[in-house]
Scaffold this motif. Sequence first.
Motif, short mmCIF file in Angstrom:
data_model
loop_
_atom_site.label_atom_id
_atom_site.label_comp_id
_atom_site.label_asym_id
_atom_site.label_seq_id
_atom_site.Cartn_x
_atom_site.Cartn_y
_atom_site.Cartn_z
N GLY A 288 -32.13 7.64 48.70
CA GLY A 288 -32.35 7.33 50.10
C GLY A 288 -31.06 7.09 50.85
N VAL A 289 -31.17 7.22 52.18
CA VAL A 289 -30.00 7.09 53.07
C VAL A 289 -30.41 6.27 54.30
N ALA A 290 -29.53 5.38 54.74
CA ALA A 290 -29.78 4.59 55.96
C ALA A 290 -28.47 4.49 56.76
N PRO A 291 -28.55 4.23 58.06
CA PRO A 291 -27.34 4.18 58.91
C PRO A 291 -26.50 2.92 58.68
N MET A 292 -25.19 3.09 58.83
CA MET A 292 -24.27 1.95 58.91
C MET A 292 -23.59 1.90 60.28
N GLY A 293 -23.72 2.97 61.04
CA GLY A 293 -23.12 2.99 62.38
C GLY A 293 -22.19 4.18 62.57
N VAL B 50 -21.33 6.86 59.56
CA VAL B 50 -21.20 6.21 58.26
C VAL B 50 -22.61 5.82 57.81
N THR B 51 -22.94 6.14 56.58
CA THR B 51 -24.26 5.79 56.06
C THR B 51 -24.13 5.01 54.75
N ILE B 52 -25.19 4.31 54.41
CA ILE B 52 -25.29 3.67 53.10
C ILE B 52 -26.31 4.48 52.31
N ARG C 132 -19.80 10.76 47.56
CA ARG C 132 -19.20 12.08 47.30
C ARG C 132 -18.81 12.26 45.84
N HIS C 133 -18.68 11.18 45.10
CA HIS C 133 -18.41 11.27 43.67
C HIS C 133 -19.63 11.81 42.92
N PHE C 134 -20.81 11.72 43.54
CA PHE C 134 -22.05 12.06 42.85
C PHE C 134 -22.86 13.17 43.51
N ASN C 135 -22.71 13.34 44.83
CA ASN C 135 -23.55 14.32 45.52
C ASN C 135 -22.85 14.81 46.78
N ASP C 136 -22.45 16.08 46.80
CA ASP C 136 -21.73 16.59 47.98
C ASP C 136 -22.68 16.98 49.11
N PHE C 137 -23.99 17.06 48.83
CA PHE C 137 -24.95 17.38 49.89
C PHE C 137 -25.07 16.20 50.86
N THR C 138 -25.46 15.03 50.36
CA THR C 138 -25.55 13.86 51.25
C THR C 138 -24.16 13.31 51.57
N GLY C 139 -23.17 13.59 50.72
CA GLY C 139 -21.80 13.18 51.04
C GLY C 139 -21.25 13.88 52.25
N SER C 140 -21.85 15.04 52.60
CA SER C 140 -21.40 15.81 53.76
C SER C 140 -21.91 15.26 55.08
N ILE C 141 -22.79 14.27 55.04
CA ILE C 141 -23.30 13.69 56.29
C ILE C 141 -22.15 13.14 57.14
N VAL D 38 -27.21 1.80 42.76
CA VAL D 38 -26.05 1.32 43.50
C VAL D 38 -26.12 1.80 44.94
N ALA D 39 -25.71 0.94 45.85
CA ALA D 39 -25.63 1.29 47.28
C ALA D 39 -24.17 1.52 47.62
N LEU D 40 -23.86 2.72 48.09
CA LEU D 40 -22.48 3.12 48.39
C LEU D 40 -22.42 3.74 49.78
#
Length: 333
Positions: free
Chosen positions: A125-130, A222-224, A79-88, A71-73
């Motif tokens: 993986g992580v990519a920019p949304m702006g 904001v990232t995807i 943040r429901h699944f990972n607070d490390f990348t959710g902190s970006i 899933v792409a979120l």
Amino acid sequence: MLVLLVRPALAANERKQFCVFDVAGANGFVYQLLRDYQRGAVSAGTSLVMQPYTDEDLAIRDLREGQCDLVALTDMGVRHFNDFTGSISAIGAVPYYEDLRVLLHGLASPRIARHLSQDGYEVLGVAPMGAAYLFVNDRAINHVEALKGKRITVFEGHHDARHMVEFVGAEPVPAKISNFARVFNSGQADMSYAPAAAWEVLEMFRGAGDRGGIIRYPVGQVTIQLVAREGAFSPEFVRESRKLMARLYPDAIRVIRQFEDRIPNDRWVDIGPEDMLEYQEMLRQVRIDLLSNKGQEAQLAAAVYHEDMMTILRKIRCYTNPGAMECSDQNRE
């Protein structure tokens, strides 16, 4: 022997359900960007069947119920699944695209992999949304003091944003990703934060009216992000997936800048150097206050920040801007 030869081929071509949240659906920027990722996945031996979602909560539910393999979120959903990348998306923690580029390159490194798996789920993986900018209905709101008393939309569960709003003396207005633009456009809020694409895609120029605009200072990024249940994909594909997402950065930034460039120049609210420093320091103080404030909302906000990620983000900021006050301050994150 024939069976042994056929089995790997079948596994390599196994079709997986790829659920993609994009507020604009299949025509949206994120969905179209991830088509490139889908093609890369095929080259890596994994076939992904893309399905657009305009409701992020529904995509999260379907991942948990096994209807989505991947899933792409947004980072808030992650943040429901990972607070490390959710902190970006921590308030003011990644002010510039160069900071984000350095970070995303690092996230594809095997040294970071241990942080990308939590509680049975892993980030692929992580990519920019702006960058997230403040949309305002009055261009006179161009310094920190002007935020006092203003009504600002805050997403459900975005406790750190709520804390920032209350920290500066503003009034939080509850909203969701699915309706925040409508709340702003209807005049229920004086300000809202979103990537610049929202000006056009979500028609937020309506809420800005003749007097409003966008403050040209990012309050966050904001990232995807891609999330899957651990074991749903081979370790080899997980590593390749993170590289594929990191490679999307140039194309993503090109489209993001196109959205930013299409906004009329007189709608951007430029703030002076002193006011910009004031914004930077205010956002830093918000993050620091979360660590010491004993209030319930502050504790909820602090809980979404991963200490290791916050340290990494500070180091990146001081790498790209070594003269910043925080780089010599004893009170560091």
